[in-house]
Write an enzyme that holds these catalytic residues in place. Sequence first.
Site, short mmCIF file in Angstrom:
data_model
loop_
_atom_site.label_atom_id
_atom_site.label_comp_id
_atom_site.label_asym_id
_atom_site.label_seq_id
_atom_site.Cartn_x
_atom_site.Cartn_y
_atom_site.Cartn_z
N SER A 190 0.80 -1.22 0.00
CA SER A 190 0.00 0.00 0.00
C SER A 190 0.83 1.28 0.00
O SER A 190 0.36 2.31 -0.47
CB SER A 190 -0.97 0.00 1.18
OG SER A 190 -0.28 -0.17 2.40
N HIS A 218 -5.17 -2.78 -3.21
CA HIS A 218 -4.70 -1.82 -4.22
C HIS A 218 -4.54 -2.43 -5.61
O HIS A 218 -4.10 -1.75 -6.53
CB HIS A 218 -3.38 -1.19 -3.76
CG HIS A 218 -3.53 -0.51 -2.43
ND1 HIS A 218 -4.03 0.76 -2.29
CD2 HIS A 218 -3.30 -0.96 -1.17
CE1 HIS A 218 -4.07 1.06 -1.00
NE2 HIS A 218 -3.64 0.04 -0.30
N LYS A 261 -11.52 1.69 -2.43
CA LYS A 261 -10.42 2.29 -3.18
C LYS A 261 -10.81 2.34 -4.66
O LYS A 261 -11.64 3.15 -5.03
CB LYS A 261 -9.14 1.52 -2.88
CG LYS A 261 -8.72 1.86 -1.43
CD LYS A 261 -7.69 1.01 -0.82
CE LYS A 261 -7.41 1.54 0.60
NZ LYS A 261 -7.00 0.50 1.53
C1 LIG Z 1 -7.00 0.34 2.97
C2 LIG Z 1 -6.52 -1.02 3.26
C3 LIG Z 1 -7.24 -1.87 4.09
C4 LIG Z 1 -8.43 -1.41 4.88
O1 LIG Z 1 -9.56 -1.32 4.09
P1 LIG Z 1 -10.73 -0.32 4.52
O2 LIG Z 1 -11.86 -0.72 3.66
O3 LIG Z 1 -10.22 1.05 4.27
O4 LIG Z 1 -11.00 -0.56 5.97
C5 LIG Z 1 -6.81 -3.18 4.20
N1 LIG Z 1 -5.69 -3.61 3.58
C6 LIG Z 1 -4.94 -2.80 2.81
C7 LIG Z 1 -3.72 -3.33 2.16
C8 LIG Z 1 -5.32 -1.47 2.64
O5 LIG Z 1 -4.58 -0.66 1.91
#
Ligand SMILES: *Cc1c(COP(=O)(O)O)cnc(C)c1O
Length: 410
Positions: A190, A218, A261
Amino acid sequence: MTGLFDQELAQLRTAHLARQRRQVMPLKAPVDLSADEEDLRGTHYLINGQARLSFGSNDYLGLSQHPAVITAAQEAAARYGVGATASPLVCGHSPAHEALEHELAALVGLPRALYFYAGYAANVGIIPALVGKGDAVFSDALNHACLIDGIRLSRAELHVVPHADLAALEQALQASTARRKLVVTDAVFSMDGNVADVPALMALCERHDAWLMIDDAHGFGVLGEHGEGTLSYFGMAGRDGVAPAWQGRMDRLIYMATLGKAAGVAGAFVAGEPSMVEWVLQKARTYMFATGTPAMIAEALRASVRVMQEEGWRRDHLRALQQRLREGVAAAGLPWHLMPSDTAIQPLIIGSNEAALAVMAKLDEQGVWVPAIRPPTVPEGTARLRISLSAAHTLAQVDQLVAALTQAVA
Ligand SMILES: *Cc1c(COP(=O)(O)O)cnc(C)c1O
């Protein structure tokens, strides 16, 4: 008590580690957009009341502002109301959620999927459902915080493996006498943007009879011809199902991806073998003891997952933006470098916390917003600007970012 927290807060500020929230809203409400404002959608925000070109969001495909997605949410709110009213296991699961789960499973090419209200909750629920005391988890050193929290909650033995070090992982697996072994990794890291070698990890897990859980927060939406994610990037599975070379070999895989995302809405899902998914449904405490997501979110997601597949130009454009940025930064001769990355995450390594904040401030003065990421999110001495590209950006906006970075050196 007040004195204690004041002291600790002062220490955070001295170490340049204090965080500040900003009030952010799209510069124009998308419903009011006229054609000539189209290019502002998803790229320009009011940040604390100031208009800024933003490279801070994880809205990699620009879907959070997509009219079809917004309409789907509005119509579902009118049909279902706005709250799910209970846990999915009581009466918070709707036909919208059910359909979404089938559509997500079909897209990633795995037999079954289960939808969670957040990625954080998914990881913190899934891992303790799979492993416990007497088991061992092997976790990449750069894994996301919520994977680490999930491992801690599981009470399985934690082995932190140096980042992307397959030899070290193999040694640790070999040495382990645990009852169950679970390897956990971000699929796309990330804060770095690089992709984990999932086929090699699967092969290792096969040799040592371990399970593999990948977190594709991602990669989903960004990688794969139709946005299927990292499994498709490696030709393992996708909309057409599991690839021949991987048939019969996927039952040790636990696939997880988030939907706030690239999908532009909220939530996450786990996918894989039906019995594994059913077990998570039965056992994950964050699934059982939390109110379900509103059906309007599920319908918004169904629309965004459709758009994600249909509008392949969004991924093509994202690739063009990545290339433009990398060429632009190389040509500008900046004292900082971009990490190697094939994804929408393009981190520019600055070094010290103070310097990263200073560069961020200089960009801000020029109307460009890129967040500085500091420890403990990233290792000490690698504070960076995490440039996030979105299909909503234009090539000219990337040029504007490179020009602003060049100015910030002076
Ligand atoms: C953003 C993220 C999460 C958390 O997801 P949310 O839906 O924002 O709670 C989990 N794992 C990774 C690798 C992330 O980047």
